[in-house]
Design an enzyme around this catalytic site. Sequence first.
Site, mmCIF file in Angstrom:
data_model
loop_
_atom_site.group_PDB
_atom_site.id
_atom_site.type_symbol
_atom_site.label_atom_id
_atom_site.label_comp_id
_atom_site.label_asym_id
_atom_site.label_seq_id
_atom_site.Cartn_x
_atom_site.Cartn_y
_atom_site.Cartn_z
ATOM 1 C CD GLU A 1 26.340 -23.478 28.098
ATOM 2 O OE1 GLU A 1 26.811 -23.649 29.189
ATOM 3 O OE2 GLU A 1 26.648 -24.161 27.121
ATOM 4 C CD GLU B 1 28.823 -20.841 24.578
ATOM 5 O OE1 GLU B 1 29.396 -21.779 24.844
ATOM 6 O OE2 GLU B 1 28.336 -19.942 25.232
HETATM 7 C C1 BG6 Z 1 29.726 -23.522 27.431
HETATM 8 C C2 BG6 Z 1 30.008 -22.136 28.063
HETATM 9 O O1 BG6 Z 1 29.248 -24.290 28.431
HETATM 10 O O2 BG6 Z 1 30.781 -24.142 26.733
HETATM 11 C C3 BG6 Z 1 31.124 -21.553 27.772
HETATM 12 O O3 BG6 Z 1 28.669 -21.229 27.834
HETATM 13 C C4 BG6 Z 1 32.333 -22.619 27.740
HETATM 14 O O4 BG6 Z 1 31.380 -20.345 28.817
HETATM 15 C C5 BG6 Z 1 32.097 -23.371 26.552
HETATM 16 O O5 BG6 Z 1 33.541 -21.765 27.803
HETATM 17 C C6 BG6 Z 1 32.954 -24.325 26.108
HETATM 18 O O6 BG6 Z 1 33.220 -25.229 27.335
HETATM 19 P P1 BG6 Z 1 34.852 -25.367 28.008
HETATM 20 O O7 BG6 Z 1 34.594 -26.116 29.514
HETATM 21 O O8 BG6 Z 1 35.482 -25.979 27.030
HETATM 22 O O9 BG6 Z 1 35.373 -23.967 28.468
#
Ligand code: BG6
Length: 472
Positions: A179, A370
């Site tokens: 990211e 993701e």
């Molecule tokens: C993304 C990241 O921003 O979202 C992860 O690459 C992160 O590291 C994921 O865990 C989900 O966000 P959060 O804040 O719910 O963990």
Amino acid sequence: MGFPAGFMWGGASAANQCEGGIFEGGRGPANVDVCPSGADRHAVITGHRKMLRMDGEHRYPAAEAVDFYHRFREDIRLFGEMGFRTYRMSIAWTRIFPKGDEEYPSEEGLRFYDQVFAECRKYGIRPLVTISHFDCPIHLIEAYGGWRDRRMIECYLRLCRVLFERYRGQVRHWLTFNEINMILHAPFMGAGLCFEEGENEEQIKYQAAHHELVASALAVKLAHEIDPENQVGCMFAAGAAYPYSCRPEDVWEALLTDQENYFFVDVQARGAYPAYAVKRLQKKGVYPVMEKGDEEILGTYPVDFISFSYYNSRCIASEEQESAEGNLFRSAKNPYLKFSEWGWPIDPLGLRITLNQVYDRYQKPLFVVENGLGALDHPDETGYVEDDYRIDYLREHICAMKAAVEEDGVDLMGYTSWAPIDLISAGTGEMKKRYGFVYVDKQEDGSGTLNRTRKKSFYWYRKVIETNGEVL
Ligand code: BG6
């Protein structure tokens, strides 16, 4: 029809959110270790409260996380049982270079990942490795101020060289920075930046971004030189920006939001600063210092593929509106969507829209690395969780992705959901915000046995992979 044969199904994690063991194996301290849970986390990850050491007043969830450092064999066996074809994971920079600027790497750190990759091999899982997932050695922050300093490029490339040489043939797919656009929203977490009173934050953020962009291009070069079979991708936090209404001002603001994020990918995939970015940075009085040769580097070594995280779309209004949360970006509340328990919009069609937009723009293979639902789970006495809400979320997003492939012709390499196993939240540092197919008995106060239990979604996802996305 449907997903192509060889589609890379799997799950994604990050070292700092699952490994723990931060004082073991000769590992050095990193920015991610000192991001506390609780109310101060936001100020720390945005670089507005300098915390380079742990203190006695805060909890630091990365210290143990979910103990993947000791339990990776069990965890990877579970991924194998789900039929994963790939496992997206990251390297903890300070396991390899504890300070970040040493001449030689730590053999102990390298051996740890040897074992992780060997375990993946046992189950036919191909690792997809993020070289830096919000990871910066504390020493480099103290000595150089993190990515604001150009010398970071050299340190990062030393890490890349060691990884590409050591894991040649074992890892074929690499992501340079997780990211990368998060540098604008969480600059300490994204780039080890802490701001002093009165500093021009925009200038520093874009300077650091420039260094990361040059480092990323040089990493592509190096990866190909060391092994022509290597494929290197960029990674950005995606999510189409919708105009709040068809009012031209709203449409314009939404376009600006998209461009702010696409800026990074425009450089990494097309190889040059886009015209809009040059003009807007000038207008803001932001002039990242570039060295002679930088433009050529950026232009010569674009990425092979584009990966992104997608949790939600954004909704952009030109005037003040009720707002909604979402992966460190706040935007206007979209009245047509439902929201997660953490207030993030749920928008599966937004994934199809995003896939189309990104593919139209770059015409390079895409990878959704993701996507998932952070939710409160309620296990029974055996640890089993009936997480139909998670299955529904994932099913709808996979359907949208399938439509993008099948009906829109998007070239998609794979899908790694966040996360295959419960782990620490990056945004909040919470444990109770769970994403996994596997429940980890670790509670918000740090207690728990760390035992792993398969959730209902575990069996569901196994079927999805087994049928290459036909049975959803
Ligand atoms: C993304 C990241 O921003 O979202 C992860 O690459 C992160 O590291 C994921 O865990 C989900 O966000 P959060 O804040 O719910 O963990």
